[in-house]
Design a protein around this motif. Structure first.
Motif, PDB file in Angstrom:
ATOM      1  N   ALA A  92       0.854  -1.188   0.000  1.00  0.00           N
ATOM      2  CA  ALA A  92       0.000   0.000   0.000  1.00  0.00           C
ATOM      3  C   ALA A  92       0.887   1.234   0.000  1.00  0.00           C
ATOM      4  N   ARG A  93       0.445   2.273  -0.705  1.00  0.00           N
ATOM      5  CA  ARG A  93       1.236   3.497  -0.799  1.00  0.00           C
ATOM      6  C   ARG A  93       0.396   4.715  -0.420  1.00  0.00           C
ATOM      7  N   TYR A  94       1.100   5.713   0.042  1.00  0.00           N
ATOM      8  CA  TYR A  94       0.499   6.989   0.464  1.00  0.00           C
ATOM      9  C   TYR A  94       0.295   7.867  -0.762  1.00  0.00           C
ATOM     10  N   VAL A  95      -0.864   8.535  -0.829  1.00  0.00           N
ATOM     11  CA  VAL A  95      -1.177   9.419  -1.950  1.00  0.00           C
ATOM     12  C   VAL A  95      -1.468  10.816  -1.441  1.00  0.00           C
TER      13      VAL A  95
ATOM     14  N   GLU B  36      -9.823  22.923   2.502  1.00  0.00           N
ATOM     15  CA  GLU B  36      -8.918  23.660   3.375  1.00  0.00           C
ATOM     16  C   GLU B  36      -7.459  23.490   2.993  1.00  0.00           C
ATOM     17  N   ALA B  37      -7.113  22.320   2.538  1.00  0.00           N
ATOM     18  CA  ALA B  37      -5.707  22.015   2.303  1.00  0.00           C
ATOM     19  C   ALA B  37      -5.624  20.799   1.395  1.00  0.00           C
ATOM     20  N   SER B  38      -4.424  20.315   1.220  1.00  0.00           N
ATOM     21  CA  SER B  38      -4.246  19.077   0.472  1.00  0.00           C
ATOM     22  C   SER B  38      -4.949  17.930   1.193  1.00  0.00           C
ATOM     23  N   HIS B  39      -5.225  16.879   0.449  1.00  0.00           N
ATOM     24  CA  HIS B  39      -5.854  15.698   1.029  1.00  0.00           C
ATOM     25  C   HIS B  39      -4.887  14.520   0.892  1.00  0.00           C
ATOM     26  N   ALA B  40      -5.134  13.461   1.645  1.00  0.00           N
ATOM     27  CA  ALA B  40      -4.291  12.270   1.586  1.00  0.00           C
ATOM     28  C   ALA B  40      -5.164  11.030   1.677  1.00  0.00           C
ATOM     29  N   TRP B  41      -4.771   9.992   0.950  1.00  0.00           N
ATOM     30  CA  TRP B  41      -5.470   8.719   1.005  1.00  0.00           C
ATOM     31  C   TRP B  41      -4.483   7.608   0.672  1.00  0.00           C
ATOM     32  N   CYS B  42      -4.970   6.418   0.377  1.00  0.00           N
ATOM     33  CA  CYS B  42      -4.096   5.273   0.106  1.00  0.00           C
ATOM     34  C   CYS B  42      -4.420   4.662  -1.255  1.00  0.00           C
ATOM     35  N   GLU B  43      -3.429   4.036  -1.845  1.00  0.00           N
ATOM     36  CA  GLU B  43      -3.632   3.135  -2.969  1.00  0.00           C
ATOM     37  C   GLU B  43      -3.104   1.773  -2.554  1.00  0.00           C
ATOM     38  N   VAL B  44      -3.938   0.758  -2.744  1.00  0.00           N
ATOM     39  CA  VAL B  44      -3.620  -0.593  -2.297  1.00  0.00           C
ATOM     40  C   VAL B  44      -3.425  -1.483  -3.515  1.00  0.00           C
ATOM     41  N   PHE B  45      -2.356  -2.284  -3.511  1.00  0.00           N
ATOM     42  CA  PHE B  45      -2.097  -3.178  -4.633  1.00  0.00           C
ATOM     43  C   PHE B  45      -2.874  -4.463  -4.421  1.00  0.00           C
ATOM     44  N   CYS B  46      -3.883  -4.684  -5.267  1.00  0.00           N
ATOM     45  CA  CYS B  46      -4.800  -5.811  -5.108  1.00  0.00           C
ATOM     46  C   CYS B  46      -4.552  -6.908  -6.137  1.00  0.00           C
TER      47      CYS B  46
ATOM     48  N   ARG C  59       6.060   6.185  -0.017  1.00  0.00           N
ATOM     49  CA  ARG C  59       5.927   5.294   1.142  1.00  0.00           C
ATOM     50  C   ARG C  59       5.062   5.904   2.232  1.00  0.00           C
ATOM     51  N   ASP C  60       5.168   7.218   2.431  1.00  0.00           N
ATOM     52  CA  ASP C  60       4.353   7.933   3.409  1.00  0.00           C
ATOM     53  C   ASP C  60       4.461   9.420   3.099  1.00  0.00           C
ATOM     54  N   TYR C  61       3.988  10.249   4.014  1.00  0.00           N
ATOM     55  CA  TYR C  61       3.983  11.695   3.772  1.00  0.00           C
ATOM     56  C   TYR C  61       5.373  12.233   3.435  1.00  0.00           C
TER      57      TYR C  61
END
Length: 272
Positions: free
Chosen positions: A185-188, A203-213, A242-244
């Motif tokens: 899984a990687r940070y987006v 308000e600001a940037s957003h963050a979520w995940c991408e998961v390798f399925c 990998r993360d922020y």
């Protein structure tokens, strides 16, 4: 959707500084295999500077500049127009050696005891997609969205102890659980039209995940901050890592004896 992003970053200093070196990761992802296309991007810097660019190890476009003269403020304005699609990311980047980076601990993603205990709730699920969806849903149901209790340096261990945080924190928790259970899984980093916060504010940037399925499904975007869970055409991807720490919107350093004040403003609007 056709979306416009206006992202303003202002650094102010109480005394003059000099020799500023800054990296900017604000250019929307424009991978031909991805479901979005960046049709225009404009980056303005004040004081004026020559802007260079390169592509980092994870395929993110990075702009960078230096300011050598004395100054007390730096303003960075990025304006983008993006055509978005659904949340399935490109199916590439699935070589085993590449997936290893998204399968282990990183600066903000730790396999501490709290994460190991948390992960046992999902360990019986052998399907990577269903496992990731369960983790995403549980975080959304169980953790409290509360700005101000964490900062950009908070690790997954800190967020687990608090039980609250913001989108970046929830993404790190999901990454830790998925990776501990063997799902890459990687940070987006990016934006969300209609609000980067649960109450719908930009308000600001957003963050979520991408998961390798798996190689057939590829990378799938999931967002533990919002109850819809899955990334759709409202999301604009900037980059991933990998993360922020791999994809901060703006990172820099300067010389000088001064206190820094940071102001960020983000506006995402529809052009349709």
């Amino acid at each position: 959707m056709i979306l416009k992003v206006e992202h303003s970053t202002l650094f102010e200093y109480d005394n003059p500084i000099y020799e500023t070196a800054t990296e900017v990761r604000l250019h929307p992802d424009n991978n031909p295999a991805a479901p979005q296309r960046c049709t225009s991007f404009d980056l303005l810097v004040d004081p004026p500077a020559t802007i260079f660019e390169y592509t980092d190890f994870y395929g993110n476009q990075v702009n960078h500049f230096n300011l050598l003269q004395s100054h007390k403020r730096v303003e960075i304005i990025a304006t983008s127009v993006v055509e978005t699609g659904m949340g399935h990311a490109d199916a590439g980047d699935n070589e085993d050696f590449f997936l290893m980076d998204f399968s282990c601990q990183s600066r903000y993603v730790h396999f501490d005891q709290a994460i190991r205990d948390f992960s046992t709730l999902f360990a019986t699920n052998t399907d990577s997609f269903q496992l990731a969806e369960s983790i995403c849903r549980h975080i959304n149901d169980s953790f409290i969205y509360e700005p101000g209790v964490t900062d950009v340096h908070s690790t997954s261990a800190v967020v687990m102890a608090l039980g609250r945080g913001v989108c970046q924190d929830f993404a790190h928790i999901m990454l830790a659980a998925c990776r501990y259970l063997g799902v890459p899984a990687r940070y987006v980093s990016g934006y969300l039209f209609g609000g980067s916060t649960p109450d719908g504010r930009d308000e600001a940037s957003h963050a979520w995940c991408e998961v390798f399925c798996g190689k057939e499904k590829g990378w799938i975007g999931m967002d533990p901050t919002h109850s819809t869970l899955f990334v759709d055409e409202r999301y604009i991807k900037i980059g991933s890592g990998r993360d922020y720490d791999d994809v901060p919107p703006v990172r820099g350093t300067y010389k000088g004896n001064a206190e820094e004040k940071l102001t960020v403003a983000v506006r995402v609007s529809s052009m349709e």
